[in-house]
Design a protein around this motif. Structure first.
Motif, PDB file in Angstrom:
ATOM      1  N   GLY A  99      40.323  51.918  47.790  1.00 26.02           N
ATOM      2  CA  GLY A  99      40.108  51.731  46.356  1.00 26.02           C
ATOM      3  C   GLY A  99      41.050  50.711  45.758  1.00 26.02           C
ATOM      4  N   ALA A 100      40.671  50.207  44.592  1.00 28.44           N
ATOM      5  CA  ALA A 100      41.521  49.269  43.866  1.00 28.44           C
ATOM      6  C   ALA A 100      41.327  49.485  42.368  1.00 28.44           C
ATOM      7  N   PHE A 101      42.315  49.046  41.614  1.00 32.24           N
ATOM      8  CA  PHE A 101      42.274  49.122  40.164  1.00 32.24           C
ATOM      9  C   PHE A 101      42.117  47.728  39.578  1.00 32.24           C
ATOM     10  N   VAL A 102      41.482  47.664  38.421  1.00 25.51           N
ATOM     11  CA  VAL A 102      41.484  46.476  37.590  1.00 25.51           C
ATOM     12  C   VAL A 102      42.446  46.801  36.456  1.00 25.51           C
ATOM     13  N   VAL A 103      43.413  45.920  36.223  1.00 27.11           N
ATOM     14  CA  VAL A 103      44.460  46.177  35.231  1.00 27.11           C
ATOM     15  C   VAL A 103      44.513  45.002  34.256  1.00 27.11           C
ATOM     16  N   ILE A 104      44.509  45.306  32.970  1.00 26.65           N
ATOM     17  CA  ILE A 104      44.598  44.262  31.956  1.00 26.65           C
ATOM     18  C   ILE A 104      46.020  43.697  31.931  1.00 26.65           C
ATOM     19  N   THR A 105      46.127  42.394  31.733  1.00 30.63           N
ATOM     20  CA  THR A 105      47.433  41.737  31.633  1.00 30.63           C
ATOM     21  C   THR A 105      47.779  41.518  30.157  1.00 30.63           C
ATOM     22  N   GLU A 106      48.976  41.031  29.919  1.00 31.56           N
ATOM     23  CA  GLU A 106      49.363  40.688  28.543  1.00 31.56           C
ATOM     24  C   GLU A 106      48.435  39.600  27.992  1.00 31.56           C
ATOM     25  N   ALA A 107      48.055  38.654  28.827  1.00 37.69           N
ATOM     26  CA  ALA A 107      47.129  37.594  28.371  1.00 37.69           C
ATOM     27  C   ALA A 107      45.769  38.192  28.025  1.00 37.69           C
ATOM     28  N   GLY A 108      45.321  39.168  28.787  1.00 38.41           N
ATOM     29  CA  GLY A 108      44.060  39.847  28.492  1.00 38.41           C
ATOM     30  C   GLY A 108      44.137  40.614  27.186  1.00 38.41           C
ATOM     31  N   ARG A 109      45.257  41.290  26.982  1.00 41.43           N
ATOM     32  CA  ARG A 109      45.452  42.016  25.714  1.00 41.43           C
ATOM     33  C   ARG A 109      45.468  41.043  24.534  1.00 41.43           C
ATOM     34  N   ALA A 110      46.155  39.940  24.705  1.00 45.68           N
ATOM     35  CA  ALA A 110      46.219  38.945  23.626  1.00 45.68           C
ATOM     36  C   ALA A 110      44.826  38.388  23.330  1.00 45.68           C
ATOM     37  N   ALA A 111      44.039  38.163  24.377  1.00 45.26           N
ATOM     38  CA  ALA A 111      42.684  37.612  24.196  1.00 45.26           C
ATOM     39  C   ALA A 111      41.799  38.581  23.422  1.00 45.26           C
ATOM     40  N   ILE A 112      41.825  39.845  23.772  1.00 47.55           N
ATOM     41  CA  ILE A 112      40.958  40.794  23.066  1.00 47.55           C
ATOM     42  C   ILE A 112      41.473  41.079  21.659  1.00 47.55           C
ATOM     43  N   GLU A 113      42.783  41.097  21.490  1.00 51.24           N
ATOM     44  CA  GLU A 113      43.327  41.300  20.148  1.00 51.24           C
ATOM     45  C   GLU A 113      42.970  40.151  19.208  1.00 51.24           C
ATOM     46  N   ALA A 114      42.879  38.949  19.753  1.00 54.99           N
ATOM     47  CA  ALA A 114      42.487  37.792  18.946  1.00 54.99           C
ATOM     48  C   ALA A 114      40.978  37.793  18.678  1.00 54.99           C
ATOM     49  N   ALA A 115      40.186  38.226  19.654  1.00 57.27           N
ATOM     50  CA  ALA A 115      38.725  38.188  19.534  1.00 57.27           C
ATOM     51  C   ALA A 115      38.162  39.334  18.702  1.00 57.27           C
ATOM     52  N   ALA A 116      38.790  40.506  18.771  1.00 63.96           N
ATOM     53  CA  ALA A 116      38.219  41.706  18.152  1.00 63.96           C
ATOM     54  C   ALA A 116      37.962  41.594  16.644  1.00 63.96           C
ATOM     55  N   PRO A 117      38.886  41.075  15.850  1.00 63.29           N
ATOM     56  CA  PRO A 117      38.594  40.999  14.408  1.00 63.29           C
ATOM     57  C   PRO A 117      37.378  40.131  14.083  1.00 63.29           C
ATOM     58  N   ARG A 118      37.243  39.002  14.747  1.00 63.48           N
ATOM     59  CA  ARG A 118      36.077  38.140  14.517  1.00 63.48           C
ATOM     60  C   ARG A 118      34.798  38.810  15.003  1.00 63.48           C
ATOM     61  N   HIS A 119      34.901  39.476  16.141  1.00 64.24           N
ATOM     62  CA  HIS A 119      33.728  40.134  16.702  1.00 64.24           C
ATOM     63  C   HIS A 119      33.234  41.250  15.782  1.00 64.24           C
ATOM     64  N   VAL A 120      34.149  42.071  15.290  1.00 66.39           N
ATOM     65  CA  VAL A 120      33.733  43.170  14.426  1.00 66.39           C
ATOM     66  C   VAL A 120      33.162  42.630  13.114  1.00 66.39           C
ATOM     67  N   GLU A 121      33.677  41.525  12.640  1.00 71.53           N
ATOM     68  CA  GLU A 121      33.122  40.921  11.432  1.00 71.53           C
ATOM     69  C   GLU A 121      31.692  40.436  11.694  1.00 71.53           C
ATOM     70  N   ALA A 122      31.453  39.861  12.871  1.00 71.76           N
ATOM     71  CA  ALA A 122      30.102  39.426  13.237  1.00 71.76           C
ATOM     72  C   ALA A 122      29.161  40.627  13.373  1.00 71.76           C
ATOM     73  N   ARG A 124      29.411  43.415  11.773  1.00 79.64           N
ATOM     74  CA  ARG A 124      29.108  43.834  10.399  1.00 79.64           C
ATOM     75  C   ARG A 124      28.080  42.907   9.754  1.00 79.64           C
ATOM     76  N   GLU A 125      28.312  41.618   9.851  1.00 81.01           N
ATOM     77  CA  GLU A 125      27.439  40.642   9.206  1.00 81.01           C
ATOM     78  C   GLU A 125      26.016  40.672   9.769  1.00 81.01           C
ATOM     79  N   LEU A 126      25.901  40.765  11.090  1.00 83.22           N
ATOM     80  CA  LEU A 126      24.586  40.673  11.730  1.00 83.22           C
ATOM     81  C   LEU A 126      23.850  42.004  11.828  1.00 83.22           C
ATOM     82  N   PHE A 127      24.583  43.120  11.735  1.00 84.07           N
ATOM     83  CA  PHE A 127      23.930  44.410  11.928  1.00 84.07           C
ATOM     84  C   PHE A 127      24.278  45.446  10.862  1.00 84.07           C
TER      85      PHE A 127
END
Length: 156
Positions: A99-122, A124-127
């Motif tokens: 078995g193996a694990f997939v583990v989020i990195t600091e860069a991955g956390r930064a990417a989703i933290e930056a993307a999430a606010p825009r995504h949730v706004e979209a 809201r706007e589209l749905f």
């Protein structure tokens, strides 16, 4: 095949086709926005969301693949691409040599933290801005019931 086909009634067909069109168009629009605004694909975002939903930011490959409904090869290739971009790492499982694990990195956390606010706004706007609270409750109930049934029969 001796079984009688249970064709969809006009009302069922209208609902089903409308649902499929909604899913395709909404997914396409959200995916294009996500890609242009954050440089994350919908698949990247899905992986990162699942990893951030776990307390330690890690999931077994097979559990993540099952949650995303991905085949083993797709999972392996996509995680390798994300690892190449520094968003996740693969860690061997000490208790299980296979078995193996997939583990989020600091860069991955930064990417989703930056993307999430825009995504949730979209989202809201589209749905969300186009449905009532009562419709939203019904949609949630339907979705949960169907997903529960799909989870019961995981062979398909």
């Amino acid at each position: 095949m001796d079984e009688t086909v249970r064709w969809l009634t006009p009302e069922e067909q209208r609902a089903w086709r409308g649902f499929i069109r909604l899913q395709e168009r909404l997914g396409g629009r959200l995916g294009r926005r996500l890609q242009s605004e954050s440089k994350l694909s919908p698949a990247d975002f899905a992986v990162l969301v699942h990893l951030t939903d776990t307390p330690d930011g890690r999931q077994r490959y097979q559990d993540l693949a099952r949650a995303l409904e991905w085949e083993k090869s797709r999972m392996s290739h996509h995680i390798a691409r994300m690892a190449g971009r520094g968003m996740v790492v693969r860690e061997e499982c000490p208790e299980d040599g296979r078995g193996a694990f997939v583990v989020i990195t600091e860069a991955g956390r930064a990417a989703i933290e930056a993307a999430a606010p825009r995504h949730v706004e979209a989202v809201r706007e589209l749905f969300m801005d186009h449905v009532t609270p009562a419709e939203l409750r019904v949609l949630a109930e339907i979705s949960e019931r169907v997903v529960s049934k799909l989870d019961e029969d995981s062979t398909g």
